[in-house]
Design an enzyme around this catalytic site. Structure first.
Site, short mmCIF file in Angstrom:
data_model
loop_
_atom_site.label_atom_id
_atom_site.label_comp_id
_atom_site.label_asym_id
_atom_site.label_seq_id
_atom_site.Cartn_x
_atom_site.Cartn_y
_atom_site.Cartn_z
N SER A 1 12.19 7.78 -7.63
CA SER A 1 12.71 8.46 -6.43
C SER A 1 14.18 8.75 -6.67
O SER A 1 14.83 8.12 -7.51
CB SER A 1 12.55 7.51 -5.23
OG SER A 1 13.35 7.94 -4.15
N ALA B 1 13.94 -1.54 -5.44
CA ALA B 1 12.81 -1.56 -6.38
C ALA B 1 12.82 -0.33 -7.28
O ALA B 1 12.51 -0.41 -8.47
CB ALA B 1 11.50 -1.63 -5.59
N TYR C 1 13.24 -0.55 -0.77
CA TYR C 1 12.62 0.53 -1.56
C TYR C 1 13.59 0.99 -2.65
O TYR C 1 13.23 1.08 -3.83
CB TYR C 1 12.26 1.67 -0.61
CG TYR C 1 11.61 2.88 -1.24
CD1 TYR C 1 10.28 2.85 -1.66
CD2 TYR C 1 12.31 4.08 -1.38
CE1 TYR C 1 9.66 3.98 -2.20
CE2 TYR C 1 11.70 5.20 -1.93
CZ TYR C 1 10.39 5.15 -2.34
OH TYR C 1 9.80 6.28 -2.88
N1 LIG Z 1 6.36 11.14 -0.51
C1 LIG Z 1 7.65 11.15 -0.79
O1 LIG Z 1 8.45 11.72 -0.05
C2 LIG Z 1 8.15 10.50 -2.04
C3 LIG Z 1 9.48 10.72 -2.43
C4 LIG Z 1 9.95 10.10 -3.59
C5 LIG Z 1 9.12 9.29 -4.34
N2 LIG Z 1 7.82 9.09 -3.93
C6 LIG Z 1 6.99 8.19 -4.73
O2 LIG Z 1 5.78 8.86 -5.06
C7 LIG Z 1 4.79 7.88 -5.33
C8 LIG Z 1 3.51 8.27 -4.62
O3 LIG Z 1 3.69 8.11 -3.22
P1 LIG Z 1 3.14 9.14 -2.16
O4 LIG Z 1 4.29 9.80 -1.53
O5 LIG Z 1 2.09 9.97 -2.77
O6 LIG Z 1 2.56 8.15 -1.05
P2 LIG Z 1 1.07 7.72 -0.66
O7 LIG Z 1 0.28 8.92 -0.25
O8 LIG Z 1 1.25 6.62 0.33
O9 LIG Z 1 0.47 7.15 -2.00
C9 LIG Z 1 0.72 5.85 -2.43
C10 LIG Z 1 -0.41 5.42 -3.33
O10 LIG Z 1 -0.10 4.11 -3.81
C11 LIG Z 1 -1.26 3.31 -3.71
N3 LIG Z 1 -0.89 1.91 -3.56
C12 LIG Z 1 -0.07 1.35 -2.64
N4 LIG Z 1 -0.03 0.02 -2.82
C13 LIG Z 1 -0.85 -0.26 -3.87
C14 LIG Z 1 -1.24 -1.45 -4.53
N5 LIG Z 1 -0.79 -2.66 -4.16
N6 LIG Z 1 -2.11 -1.36 -5.57
C15 LIG Z 1 -2.60 -0.17 -5.96
N7 LIG Z 1 -2.24 1.01 -5.38
C16 LIG Z 1 -1.39 0.95 -4.35
C17 LIG Z 1 -2.01 3.85 -2.50
O11 LIG Z 1 -3.40 3.60 -2.59
P3 LIG Z 1 -4.17 2.37 -1.86
O12 LIG Z 1 -3.58 2.23 -0.50
O13 LIG Z 1 -5.59 2.80 -1.90
O14 LIG Z 1 -3.93 1.17 -2.73
C18 LIG Z 1 -1.76 5.34 -2.63
O15 LIG Z 1 -2.73 5.92 -3.48
C19 LIG Z 1 5.36 6.54 -4.87
O16 LIG Z 1 5.80 5.80 -5.98
C20 LIG Z 1 6.55 6.93 -4.02
O17 LIG Z 1 7.53 5.95 -4.03
C21 LIG Z 1 7.32 9.67 -2.82
#
Ligand SMILES: NC(=O)c1ccc[n+]([C@@H]2O[C@H](COP(=O)([O-])OP(=O)(O)OC[C@H]3O[C@@H](n4cnc5c(N)ncnc54)[C@H](OP(=O)(O)O)[C@@H]3O)[C@@H](O)[C@H]2O)c1
Length: 280
Positions: A147, A163, A160
């Protein structure tokens, strides 16, 4: 990497964590469209199975392996499954993540920070450790969805950001250790639409804040477009990708004029916080 022409992912084996929703889901689909073999990881069985089915409908081979990335035994089993099914791992895309939306001083206790480190840091380090022998042997790649907060601090996100800083340090060091035999790409993303991150972000009591607090996403980039950029950066074996690109300037500004950058970030996040429902 195995059998395909340079730049092609056809026939290559990718393990994608966080593949049941959001960015991980979209990256898996983009790789499937290129004929990669996919091993999809996440905790929720049904969405994960649906994600694997969607990959197969794109002509790829794909399996779903229910995995909690905070558990080392699950991460080890995940990589073993990839080896058993496809003979090894060419790439690990670590997209599992967990957000936060609360001031540190308003937390019910410091333990609220633990799952943030468990998912966003250990959830990368553990699968990376088990996949490393394959990644090295196959001139593979580690892709970590970090991020912008892996480079700058942001209020209401201390656990966050901490980490993501930790995982950034891990990736930057691993890249130096492994040299040419392993490409390490960190994706420094700003807000992306079409994901569950905000709805699942932990509030001050350590519970997910829910979709009512998630906001509409404004003009942020869609997860599908962000995924296409990630896959393009993977093809080029780049070391870093900022999404959107101009956010790179925030990283530069914070080193050159830190006090001014702090003020700008605080003002922007406070404005956004004022639009959010309170969770305390
Ligand atoms: N969305 C944003 O604005 C944004 C911005 C910067 C960075 N990011 C990063 O992008 C990445 C993807 O996030 P996203 O935005 O796509 O959010 P998301 O839709 O909430 O996806 C998060 C994924 O992580 C999985 N997850 C969470 N805890 C887990 C665990 N203990 N074990 C295995 N899987 C786990 C969830 O699946 P389950 O619940 O099925 O386990 C889900 O598939 C993350 O690293 C996030 O920090 C996102």
């Amino acid at each position: 990497m195995s059998d395909a022409s340079p730049g092609s992912f056809r026939g290559r084996v990718f393990v994608v964590t966080g593949a049941s929703s959001g960015l991980g889901y979209e990256i898996a689909q983009a790789l499937a469209a290129e004929g990669a073999h996919l091993v999809l990881a996440g905790r929720a069985r049904e969405p994960l199975a649906a994600a694997a089915l969607a990959c197969r409908e794109r002509g790829a081979s794909a399996i779903a392996v229910p995995t909690d990335v905070t558990l080392d035994a699950d991460c080890s089993a995940l990589i073993e499954c990839a080896r058993a099914e496809f003979g090894g791992v060419d790439g690990l895309v670590a997209a599992a993540g967990l957000g936060m939306w609360a001031r540190f001083g308003e937390l019910s206790g410091p333990e609220v920070m633990e799952p943030l480190m468990a998912v966003n840091y250990w959830g990368v380090v553990q699968p990376a450790f088990h996949a490393l022998p394959d990644l090295r042997a196959r001139n593979g790649m580690l892709v970590v969805i970090s991020s912008v907060q892996g480079r700058i601090g942001v209020p209401w996100h201390s656990g966050y950001a901490a980490a993501k800083h930790a995982v950034q340090g891990f990736c930057d060091s691993l890249r130096l250790e492994e040299g040419e035999r392993l490409a390490v790409l960190t994706v420094l993303a700003h807000w992306i639409r079409g994901t569950e991150l905000r709805a699942r972000a932990l509030g001050s009591d350590g519970r997910p804040r829910g979709s009512a607090a998630a906001g509409h996403g404004g003009d942020a980039m869609l997860a599908e477009e962000a995924a296409a950029r990630v896959v393009a950066a993977m093809r080029q074996r780049r070391r870093e990708l900022w999404i959107p690109r101009h956010f790179r300037l925030v990283g530069i500004l914070s080193s050159l004029v830190p006090a001014l950058t702090d003020r700008l970030i605080r003002r922007r996040v406070e404005r956004e916080h004022a639009r959010q429902p309170r969770d305390d």
